[in-house]
Design a protein around this motif. Sequence first.
Motif, PDB file in Angstrom:
ATOM      1  N   ASN A 182      13.097  14.256  -8.045  1.00  0.00           N
ATOM      2  CA  ASN A 182      11.728  13.883  -8.417  1.00  0.00           C
ATOM      3  C   ASN A 182      11.246  12.790  -7.465  1.00  0.00           C
ATOM      4  N   ILE A 183      10.365  13.151  -6.556  1.00  0.00           N
ATOM      5  CA  ILE A 183       9.927  12.227  -5.503  1.00  0.00           C
ATOM      6  C   ILE A 183       9.317  10.959  -6.074  1.00  0.00           C
ATOM      7  N   ILE A 184       8.549  11.066  -7.153  1.00  0.00           N
ATOM      8  CA  ILE A 184       7.851   9.895  -7.687  1.00  0.00           C
ATOM      9  C   ILE A 184       8.813   8.894  -8.327  1.00  0.00           C
ATOM     10  N   ASN A 185      10.068   9.300  -8.539  1.00  0.00           N
ATOM     11  CA  ASN A 185      11.052   8.389  -9.124  1.00  0.00           C
ATOM     12  C   ASN A 185      11.857   7.624  -8.078  1.00  0.00           C
ATOM     13  N   ARG A 186      11.640   7.928  -6.808  1.00  0.00           N
ATOM     14  CA  ARG A 186      12.432   7.279  -5.758  1.00  0.00           C
ATOM     15  C   ARG A 186      11.994   5.823  -5.576  1.00  0.00           C
ATOM     16  N   PRO A 187      12.935   4.947  -5.241  1.00  0.00           N
ATOM     17  CA  PRO A 187      12.603   3.523  -5.070  1.00  0.00           C
ATOM     18  C   PRO A 187      11.565   3.302  -3.970  1.00  0.00           C
ATOM     19  N   GLU A 188      10.741   2.280  -4.150  1.00  0.00           N
ATOM     20  CA  GLU A 188       9.745   1.927  -3.144  1.00  0.00           C
ATOM     21  C   GLU A 188       9.541   0.423  -3.126  1.00  0.00           C
ATOM     22  N   LEU A 189       9.120  -0.053  -1.977  1.00  0.00           N
ATOM     23  CA  LEU A 189       8.817  -1.477  -1.798  1.00  0.00           C
ATOM     24  C   LEU A 189       7.355  -1.604  -1.413  1.00  0.00           C
ATOM     25  N   ILE A 190       6.601  -2.367  -2.183  1.00  0.00           N
ATOM     26  CA  ILE A 190       5.173  -2.560  -1.921  1.00  0.00           C
ATOM     27  C   ILE A 190       4.969  -3.974  -1.395  1.00  0.00           C
ATOM     28  N   LEU A 191       4.473  -4.068  -0.168  1.00  0.00           N
ATOM     29  CA  LEU A 191       4.259  -5.353   0.489  1.00  0.00           C
ATOM     30  C   LEU A 191       2.778  -5.607   0.685  1.00  0.00           C
ATOM     31  N   VAL A 192       2.350  -6.819   0.385  1.00  0.00           N
ATOM     32  CA  VAL A 192       1.002  -7.270   0.708  1.00  0.00           C
ATOM     33  C   VAL A 192       1.142  -8.332   1.775  1.00  0.00           C
ATOM     34  N   SER A 193       0.549  -8.076   2.937  1.00  0.00           N
ATOM     35  CA  SER A 193       0.773  -8.962   4.090  1.00  0.00           C
ATOM     36  C   SER A 193      -0.520  -9.189   4.860  1.00  0.00           C
ATOM     37  N   SER A 194      -0.469 -10.152   5.765  1.00  0.00           N
ATOM     38  CA  SER A 194      -1.569 -10.393   6.701  1.00  0.00           C
ATOM     39  C   SER A 194      -0.978 -10.718   8.057  1.00  0.00           C
ATOM     40  N   ALA A 195      -1.752 -10.431   9.096  1.00  0.00           N
ATOM     41  CA  ALA A 195      -1.266 -10.609  10.467  1.00  0.00           C
ATOM     42  C   ALA A 195      -1.491 -12.039  10.946  1.00  0.00           C
ATOM     43  N   SER A 196      -0.890 -12.962  10.222  1.00  0.00           N
ATOM     44  CA  SER A 196      -0.941 -14.366  10.621  1.00  0.00           C
ATOM     45  C   SER A 196       0.280 -15.046  10.065  1.00  0.00           C
TER      46      SER A 196
END
Length: 199
Positions: A182-196
Amino acid sequence: QAIDYEAELPEQHSVSLVTSTLSVSADTSIDSFNPTVNFNQSSTGLLGVSDAGFESRLLFEFPMNFSSADTVHSATMNIVCDENSVASSDISIYTAAPSAWNTSTATWFQADVGTPWSALGADGSSDRSAWEPPFRSTTNGTFSLNVTGIAQDAASTNQSSVSILVSALGSQYECSFSDSMNIINRPELILVSSASAAG
């Protein structure tokens, strides 16, 4: 003293935030009940303490396409887990940054062939960083773990990947790995970043 109302205010620079969702590149579990077994090919891994008192932990690695020139504002690892315990559903989940490990050979005893953990289960001071504050749950579902500090440290030292060790107390759950059908059950990492750079 006269006030110059026409004096210009300093220019305000806006920060552009980017949200990135990263797929796990390596994952496995380590288990005190099966301390010499590697679970790299498994589609799920156990997390927490079983009713019989055996402990299991999870190891994850994600690609890190950021550097000290970037700022990581937040990092959330999502894992999908189902309760695997009869005695209790309460679970407190902790994360830390582990030392180097090999997804194909890591076990409760060792990080790699010929490289034992300094304490069983990657619990030595040289095996991992300090535990981050816990995430608590009592139900099945997606566990959203705050790993901001771990990701920030990896970015600030220009690491090409970020590794996360997951431990838990109170109960045992079974969590999906990257080999899950089940693809939607695979682990994921969500990053919020900025280029500074941070600071």
